[in-house]
Design an enzyme around this catalytic site. Structure first.
Site, short mmCIF file in Angstrom:
data_model
loop_
_atom_site.label_atom_id
_atom_site.label_comp_id
_atom_site.label_asym_id
_atom_site.label_seq_id
_atom_site.Cartn_x
_atom_site.Cartn_y
_atom_site.Cartn_z
CE LYS A 13 -7.02 81.81 52.98
NZ LYS A 13 -7.49 82.64 51.84
NE ARG A 88 -6.01 87.78 54.44
CZ ARG A 88 -7.24 87.32 54.28
NH1 ARG A 88 -7.90 86.86 55.31
NH2 ARG A 88 -7.80 87.29 53.09
NE ARG A 127 -13.30 84.47 45.71
CZ ARG A 127 -12.52 84.38 46.79
NH1 ARG A 127 -12.04 83.20 47.16
NH2 ARG A 127 -12.24 85.44 47.49
NE ARG A 160 -15.73 88.87 48.94
CZ ARG A 160 -15.07 87.91 49.56
NH1 ARG A 160 -15.72 86.88 50.07
NH2 ARG A 160 -13.78 87.95 49.69
NE ARG A 171 -8.44 90.01 48.67
CZ ARG A 171 -9.42 89.11 48.60
NH1 ARG A 171 -10.21 89.08 47.53
NH2 ARG A 171 -9.63 88.27 49.57
P1 AMP Z 1 -11.26 87.01 52.94
O1 AMP Z 1 -12.75 86.85 52.87
O2 AMP Z 1 -10.61 86.09 53.93
O3 AMP Z 1 -10.61 86.95 51.60
O4 AMP Z 1 -11.00 88.49 53.52
C1 AMP Z 1 -11.44 89.65 52.85
C2 AMP Z 1 -10.70 90.87 53.38
O5 AMP Z 1 -10.95 91.01 54.79
C3 AMP Z 1 -9.18 90.84 53.26
O6 AMP Z 1 -8.72 91.24 51.99
C4 AMP Z 1 -8.78 91.80 54.36
O7 AMP Z 1 -8.96 93.15 53.98
C5 AMP Z 1 -9.79 91.49 55.45
N1 AMP Z 1 -9.29 90.43 56.36
C6 AMP Z 1 -9.81 89.18 56.54
N2 AMP Z 1 -9.11 88.49 57.46
C7 AMP Z 1 -8.11 89.31 57.87
C8 AMP Z 1 -7.03 89.17 58.78
N3 AMP Z 1 -6.82 88.03 59.46
N4 AMP Z 1 -6.21 90.24 58.96
C9 AMP Z 1 -6.41 91.39 58.30
N5 AMP Z 1 -7.37 91.58 57.39
C10 AMP Z 1 -8.23 90.56 57.18
#
Ligand code: AMP
Length: 214
Positions: A13, A88, A127, A160, A171
Site C-alpha cells: 500500500k 489502523r 523489503r 528495517r 504485525r
Molecule cells: P508502517 O511503515 O506503516 O508499516 O508503520 C510502521 C510502524 O509504525 C507500525 O508497525 C506501528 O508500530 C507504527 N505505526 C504506523 N502508523 C501507525 C498508526 N496509524 N497507529 C499506530 N501505530 C502506527
C-alpha cells in the site's frame, strides 16, 4: 480527493500510495514515515514511538490521531491526500471521521490492497529501505538500479527492524485484530474499494486508477 489505503503490512500500500500521490498531485501522508523521521531526529514523540514499533506493536492512538489531524490541515493538503498506515484502529478511524466532519469534509475512497497472509511473509523479507530519504524497495518486485543502494540518495539499503521475520508475524496478528475491522467500518460508509494486491505493482495501480478515474 481524500483517500485511505488499507491492507496488511507488506501488501504494497505504501508503494501504491506514492504512485497515487504523484499522479493526482496530492501529498502522501504515511504515519510510519512520520514516526521514523521523529526517531531519526531524536524527538520525544520518536522516543515513545520506537518502543512500540520495534516490537511490532501499534503506537498508542493518542500519540497518532492529533498528529494526522494536524497534518491534513496543512496548506498542501487542501485538495486532498492519500493516507498510508492511518487509520489502523477503529478509535483512530472514528477520530478521523469526527475531525473531518468538523471541517465539513469526508473520506472519498478507502482502498483495500488485498493480499493473503502467506504471500505477506515472503514479501516482507524482501523489503529494503533507505533510512536516509525514506525510499522503499523490494529485491524482487521493485529492485533498485544498483543492488543494495538507494536510487534517490545513494545510501546503503537495509532490512528495517520491523520487517524482520520475527516481527512480521506479530504485525500480521496486530493487523487482523486491530486494523481489519476497518474494512467493515469503511464498507458501512460506502467508500470501500478492494483491489487484488497479489498482482504486479503496475497492474495493482491500474485497478486503482480505474476506481479513482483518470
Ligand atoms: P508502517 O511503515 O506503516 O508499516 O508503520 C510502521 C510502524 O509504525 C507500525 O508497525 C506501528 O508500530 C507504527 N505505526 C504506523 N502508523 C501507525 C498508526 N496509524 N497507529 C499506530 N501505530 C502506527
Amino acid at each position: 480527493m481524500k483517500i485511505i489505503m488499507l491492507g496488511a503490512p507488506g501488501a504494497g500500500k505504501g508503494t501504491q500510495a506514492k504512485k497515487i500521490a504523484a499522479k493526482y498531485g496530492i501529498p502522501h501522508i504515511s504515519t510510519g514515515d512520520i514516526f521514523r523521521a521523529n526517531i531519526k531526529n531524536g524527538t520525544e514523540l520518536g522516543k515513545k514511538a520506537k518502543t512500540y514499533m520495534d516490537q511490532g506493536l501499534l503506537v498508542p492512538d493518542e500519540l497518532t490521531c492529533d498528529l494526522v489531524v494536524d497534518r491534513i490541515q496543512q496548506p498542501d493538503a487542501v485538495n486532498g491526500y492519500v493516507l498510508d498506515g492511518f487509520p489502523r484502529t477503529i478509535p483512530q478511524a472514528e477520530c478521523l471521521t469526527d475531525a473531518l466532519e468538523k471541517l465539513g469534509s469526508k473520506i472519498d475512497y478507502a482502498i483495500d490492497v488485498n493480499v493473503p497472509d502467506e504471500n505477506i511473509v515472503t514479501r516482507m523479507g524482501g523489503r529494503r529501505a533507505c533510512l536516509k530519504c525514506g525510499a522503499t524497495y523490494h529485491i524482487v518486485y521493485a529492485a533498485p538500479a544498483k543492488e543494495g543502494i538507494c536510487d534517490t540518495c545513494g545510501e546503503k539499503l537495509v532490512l528495517r527492524d520491523d520487517d524482520k521475520p520475527e516481527t512480521v508475524q506479530k504485525r500480521l496478528n496486530v493487523y487482523h485484530e486491530q486494523t481489519q475491522p476497518l474494512i467493515d467500518y469503511y464498507s458501512g460508509k460506502g467508500v470501500l474499494r478492494t483491489v487484488d494486491g497479489t498482482r504486479d505493482l503496475d497492474e495493482v495501480f491500474s485497478q486503482i486508477t480505474e476506481i479513482l478515474g483518470e
